[in-house]
Design a protein around this motif. Structure first.
Motif, mmCIF file in Angstrom:
data_model
loop_
_atom_site.group_PDB
_atom_site.id
_atom_site.type_symbol
_atom_site.label_atom_id
_atom_site.label_comp_id
_atom_site.label_asym_id
_atom_site.label_seq_id
_atom_site.Cartn_x
_atom_site.Cartn_y
_atom_site.Cartn_z
ATOM 1 N N ALA A 242 0.854 -1.193 0.000
ATOM 2 C CA ALA A 242 0.000 0.000 0.000
ATOM 3 C C ALA A 242 0.890 1.243 0.000
ATOM 4 N N PHE A 243 0.737 2.092 -1.034
ATOM 5 C CA PHE A 243 1.491 3.340 -1.143
ATOM 6 C C PHE A 243 0.650 4.499 -0.612
ATOM 7 N N ASP A 244 1.329 5.491 -0.062
ATOM 8 C CA ASP A 244 0.668 6.771 0.245
ATOM 9 C C ASP A 244 0.450 7.479 -1.091
ATOM 10 N N PHE A 245 -0.795 7.517 -1.549
ATOM 11 C CA PHE A 245 -1.071 8.011 -2.894
ATOM 12 C C PHE A 245 -0.700 9.480 -3.061
ATOM 13 N N ASP A 246 -0.786 10.255 -1.986
ATOM 14 C CA ASP A 246 -0.472 11.684 -2.091
ATOM 15 C C ASP A 246 1.013 11.933 -2.298
ATOM 16 N N SER A 247 1.864 10.919 -2.040
ATOM 17 C CA SER A 247 3.305 11.086 -2.258
ATOM 18 C C SER A 247 3.705 10.743 -3.689
ATOM 19 N N LEU A 248 2.770 10.192 -4.480
ATOM 20 C CA LEU A 248 3.079 9.794 -5.845
ATOM 21 C C LEU A 248 2.839 10.939 -6.814
ATOM 22 N N LYS A 249 3.534 10.910 -7.921
ATOM 23 C CA LYS A 249 3.448 11.978 -8.916
ATOM 24 C C LYS A 249 2.873 11.442 -10.222
ATOM 25 N N LYS B 254 -4.088 9.754 3.952
ATOM 26 C CA LYS B 254 -5.541 9.784 3.768
ATOM 27 C C LYS B 254 -5.975 9.028 2.521
ATOM 28 N N ARG B 255 -5.058 8.927 1.568
ATOM 29 C CA ARG B 255 -5.359 8.186 0.344
ATOM 30 C C ARG B 255 -4.229 7.187 0.107
ATOM 31 N N ILE B 256 -4.590 5.978 -0.267
ATOM 32 C CA ILE B 256 -3.579 4.956 -0.517
ATOM 33 C C ILE B 256 -3.811 4.327 -1.879
ATOM 34 N N LEU B 257 -2.752 3.770 -2.429
ATOM 35 C CA LEU B 257 -2.828 2.992 -3.659
ATOM 36 C C LEU B 257 -2.497 1.550 -3.288
ATOM 37 N N LEU B 258 -3.468 0.650 -3.432
ATOM 38 C CA LEU B 258 -3.275 -0.763 -3.132
ATOM 39 C C LEU B 258 -2.739 -1.465 -4.372
ATOM 40 N N GLU B 259 -1.673 -2.242 -4.194
ATOM 41 C CA GLU B 259 -0.998 -2.900 -5.310
ATOM 42 C C GLU B 259 -0.970 -4.408 -5.106
ATOM 43 N N ALA B 260 -1.184 -5.149 -6.192
ATOM 44 C CA ALA B 260 -0.950 -6.593 -6.233
ATOM 45 C C ALA B 260 -0.306 -6.904 -7.571
ATOM 46 N N ALA B 261 0.741 -7.712 -7.562
ATOM 47 C CA ALA B 261 1.480 -7.973 -8.801
ATOM 48 C C ALA B 261 2.032 -9.388 -8.798
#
Length: 818
Positions: free
Chosen positions: A268-275, A332-339
């Motif tokens: 799970a990434f902190d979505f607000d830290s992504l560009k 507050k926002r996350i990006l859930l990843e599965a690969a």
């Protein structure tokens, strides 16, 4: 992998006895390394009642509790506010000296100057699945001092199992439960999960680009907002603790929990830290750096696979997340990843970077891009939306990049073939029933479709083993085997190997088995034939980077280790393969290698024994050749390979063919400290060449009726003249002398006598150098032994032969008889 049987029961349709569940592990094929029955292991845990509770100084998160663990016996325990306790509660207590199932030993400690004599234990810390609040509380004073299993009976065990590398599907609770349910004739109970529907507002959709689909076959992700990052409920924390993981926060704990449940790592990434609302799966670039969760840094030198946003790497693919994109309490926002990543790629990166995690452990063995990945992703999404957990809401549709779908493998089975494989009659219905329990589908023609999570199924024999497991091996009746015996045959190479080993061991040598991998310096030393070294792409250590080109280097290391332990005599040999690369071909040769040094006879007690020198080492090799019937061997000076001293080295040849080498070891050239303190000599012979030049079987004849003639000649020759040339000239001269021999009359017969003496041996029995003969000369004493099979030679006939030989040696080499 550590398994709590209480957690495992969540996935079984029926309850069963603990003993049946534990027995099923062995039938499944899992190797049980440790087994802890918690009802016995937790006997030292006592129920203690809290009599007093007060804060510890100015620390608002610590409390000093006075706990009565037996009638009238009070101990002081400092506890944290992670789980509140109250006066009058009975709680599980582990006093100092108690060992928990996890292996942790409770000891006394000081907190803010207050001595703590034990610990109040949560369920997860005891290896138990939390029932409610995570802390068992007792109200009945009758339980004071009772052991925890007696006060609150439970049926749970902690089992450490070893999962075979070809069964990555068993690296999750569901995979193990599937196998156990099949063995116990139950149904697998999948956890609740649902396919997440696209969000009404899809403004946060994320694009995914995979540079190389051979490294990442599938990548799925989804954005969630409204996430409340906090501590996980105790039921979740306890399950992680029983598996040996530390709870962090609810989002991270969900991904870890699902990984343990499904065997599919998530992140799970902190979505607000992504560009840039963009995810790239690619190799790291040379000018990029990535700070990981353990605060280590990865650069572009090793070119590992990474997950990147539109600007920079954010995670080390399949191994560890990045520091800057981690989920924290402020997220507050996350990006859930599965690969699904390529096992070889992850294993290579993990080894090169020396980073091993629970995630990389699973990806290295292979994960399923279909059912396991989808099930884990949807299960995590369902838990994130749970009001008890993160209360998240989907903010985007699922982005699922799956360019090439992996299809199920099918096998057309035959019950007759299975019957032959298993040694008992197997019907079509039995095959269908057994494999259906493992979620394999079939048609009326017994064509089986195998799920993609079973990466080990590559032929029908594996399926036959599955059928045997589910039918139980002990139910298969043993029948005597009927077979026709055939006469065995030893190949010529095997026979020669055995003969060499017998000779060397009978001469005091010890046979060694050393690894074919060594350091590059040792691998390139002592090599006699041209060829490039073969490097290992992913060495397990710096001492095992290169395939060896010679056996002598490995044996030198054996001798050096023995010298460190006080050995003074060294005789080691090995018969194994060496490796080198010539152009596109790999040259793999069977070689005989040996190292010797120290006293000739280390058991001598009367006087100091002489040490092994070059000539004695050469004599041993010559005796070896005689033992295996290899003739016409010559020893020639040559440029020595690295590791040998030039002044004591000889190339061993058969005609013009080089078959080996012999020489004194130069330890300084190898950078090895001379701990042996005696000269060491090494030899190496090409086994395949010896097979080709080996003489036919020896023919034996009766004992000679005539007496052998022995004559010594002492000659002075130039010091740089090779002895092999002298011996060859002597043999040729003797043959010429026989042709010119004048036969002397015999008294016993007037009939003419025909003589044809044979030269049986030529031995150099003494050498001398000194001022008396000059610095450029050497004196040799050579003993010749010869006889005629029909008649005994007279002294005059013998002298004729010797005079002719000396004359020829003088003519050819300037030899002077002394």
């Amino acid at each position: 992998m550590r398994i709590n049987t209480g957690w495992l029961r969540d996935y079984l349709s029926e309850d069963c006895k603990e003993s049946e569940l534990l027995d099923a592990f062995m039938t499944v094929g899992l190797e049980v390394e440790e087994e802890h029955d918690l009802s016995q292991v937790l006997e030292p845990i006592k129920v203690g009642f809290i009599r007093e509770k007060k804060p510890v100084g100015d620390a608002d998160h610590l409390f000093e509790c006075l706990v009565e663990i037996e009638k009238g016996k009070l101990v002081t325990i400092v506890c944290a506010t992670a789980h509140p306790v109250e006066i009058g509660w009975g709680v599980p207590v582990a006093v100092a000296g108690t060992k928990l199932p996890s292996g942790a030993l409770i000891s006394e400690g000081k907190f803010k100057g207050i001595r703590s004599e034990g610990m109040i234990c949560l369920d997860g810390e005891l290896g138990l699945i939390a029932k409610s609040s995570g802390l068992q509380v007792f109200k009945d004073e009758a339980t004071l001092g009772a052991s925890l299993p007696a006060a609150s009976p439970f049926q749970e065990s902690l089992v450490e199992v070893s999962v075979l590398p070809n069964r990555p599907d068993c690296l999750g609770m569901i995979g193990i439960a599937r196998e156990v349910a099949a063995v116990l004739d139950m149904q697998l109970k999948y956890p609740s999960a649902r396919v997440i529907q696209p969000a009404a507002n899809q403004s946060e959709s994320v694009a995914v680009e995979i540079d190389d689909t051979s490294l990442c076959s599938r990548y799925a992700c989804q954005v969630f907002n409204g996430v409340q990052v906090r501590s996980s409920p105790h039921w979740l924390q306890s399950r992680l603790q029983t598996a040996g993981l530390r709870p962090i926060n609810n989002v991270v704990d969900i991904t870890n929990f699902v990984m343990l449940e499904w065997g599919q790592p998530l992140h799970a990434f902190d979505f607000d830290s992504l560009k840039g609302n963009r995810i790239e799966v690619r190799r790291i670039r040379k000018d990029e750096k990535l700070k990981l969760l353990d605060e280590s840094e990865v650069d572009g030198a090793q070119q590992p696979l990474v997950i990147a946003d539109a600007e920079k790497p954010i995670a080390l693919a399949g191994i560890m997340g990045g520091w800057d994109s981690q989920t924290t309490e402020s997220s507050k926002r996350i990006l859930l990843e599965a690969a699904c990543f390529d096992p070889v790629c992850i294993r290579t990166s993990s080894r090169k970077l020396r980073i091993s995690t629970d995630s990389s452990y699973r990806f290295e063995r292979g994960t399923d891009p279909n059912d396991m990945l989808s099930g884990a992703f949807n299960r995590a999404a369902e838990l994130l939306q749970n009001t008890e957990l993160a209360q998240a809401q989907p903010a985007s549709a699922i982005t699922d990049s799956y360019p090439s779908v992996r299809e199920r493998t099918t096998f057309a089975l035959d019950s007759g073939r299975f019957s032959k494989l298993l040694g008992t009659e197997i019907s079509d219905e039995q095959i269908k029933e057994c494999l259906s329990k493992l979620e394999m589908t079939h048609d009326d023609n017994l064509t089986i479709s195998v799920p993609t999570w079973r990466v080990d199924v590559n032929n029908e024999v594996v399926l036959a083993e599955d059928v045997a497991r589910l039918l139980r091996y002990d139910s298969i009746v043993m029948k005597p085997m009927v077979a026709t015996t055939t006469k065995g045959r030893v190949s010529e190479t095997d026979g020669l190997r055995t003969s060499v080993a017998i000779f060397l061991t009978s001469n005091g040598f010890l046979e060694c088995r050393t690894p074919p991998l060594t350091t590059e310096q040792v691998a390139l030393s002592f090599s006699q034939w041209p060829g490039d070294s073969i490097q290992v792409q992913n060495p397990i250590s710096k001492e095992m980077t290169t395939l060896r080109q010679s056996l002598v280097g490995s044996l030198i290391e054996v001798a050096e280790r023995n010298a460190r332990r006080g050995a003074s005599s060294f005789r080691f040999f090995e018969i194994d393969r060496t490796f080198r690369q010539n152009a596109e071909l790999i040259d793999e040769r069977w070689m005989i290698g040996g190292v010797l040094g120290g006293p000739v006879n280390d058991s001598a007690w009367i006087a100091a024994e002489k040490e092994i020198d070059f000539l004695r080492a050469k004599g041993l090799v010559e005796n070896l050749f005689a033992h295996i019937s290899v003739d016409a061997i010559s020893y020639e000076s040559d440029s020595p390979a690295k590791g040998y001293l030039a002044e004591e080295f000889a190339a061993i040849k058969h005609g013009d063919q080089r078959i080996g080498a012999l020489g004194r070891i130069d330890l300084n050239a190898l950078g090895i400290k001379d701990r042996a303190r005696v000269p060491l000599y090494g030899f190496e012979l090409d086994l395949s060449a010896l097979v080709q030049v080996k003489s036919p079987a020896r023919m034996f004849s009766g004992l000679a009726r005539t007496q052998v003639i022995a004559r010594d000649i002492s000659i002075q020759v130039p010091i740089d003249l090779r002895y092999a040339e002298i011996e060859a000239s002597l043999e040729n001269a003797f043959s010429s002398a026989v042709a010119n021999l004048q036969v002397e009359p015999r008294k016993e017969s007037d009939a003419p006598v025909e003589l044809n003496p044979k030269l049986e041996s030529v031995i150099c029995v003494d050498t001398f150098t000194g001022e008396s003969i000059g610095a450029d000369a050497m004196s040799l004493t050579i003993r010749m032994m010869f006889r005629d099979e029909a008649h005994t030679l007279t002294s005059g006939e013998a002298q004729q032969l010797m005079d002719y030989v000396v004359k020829q040696l003088h003519t050819e080499h300037g030899a002077i008889q002394r």
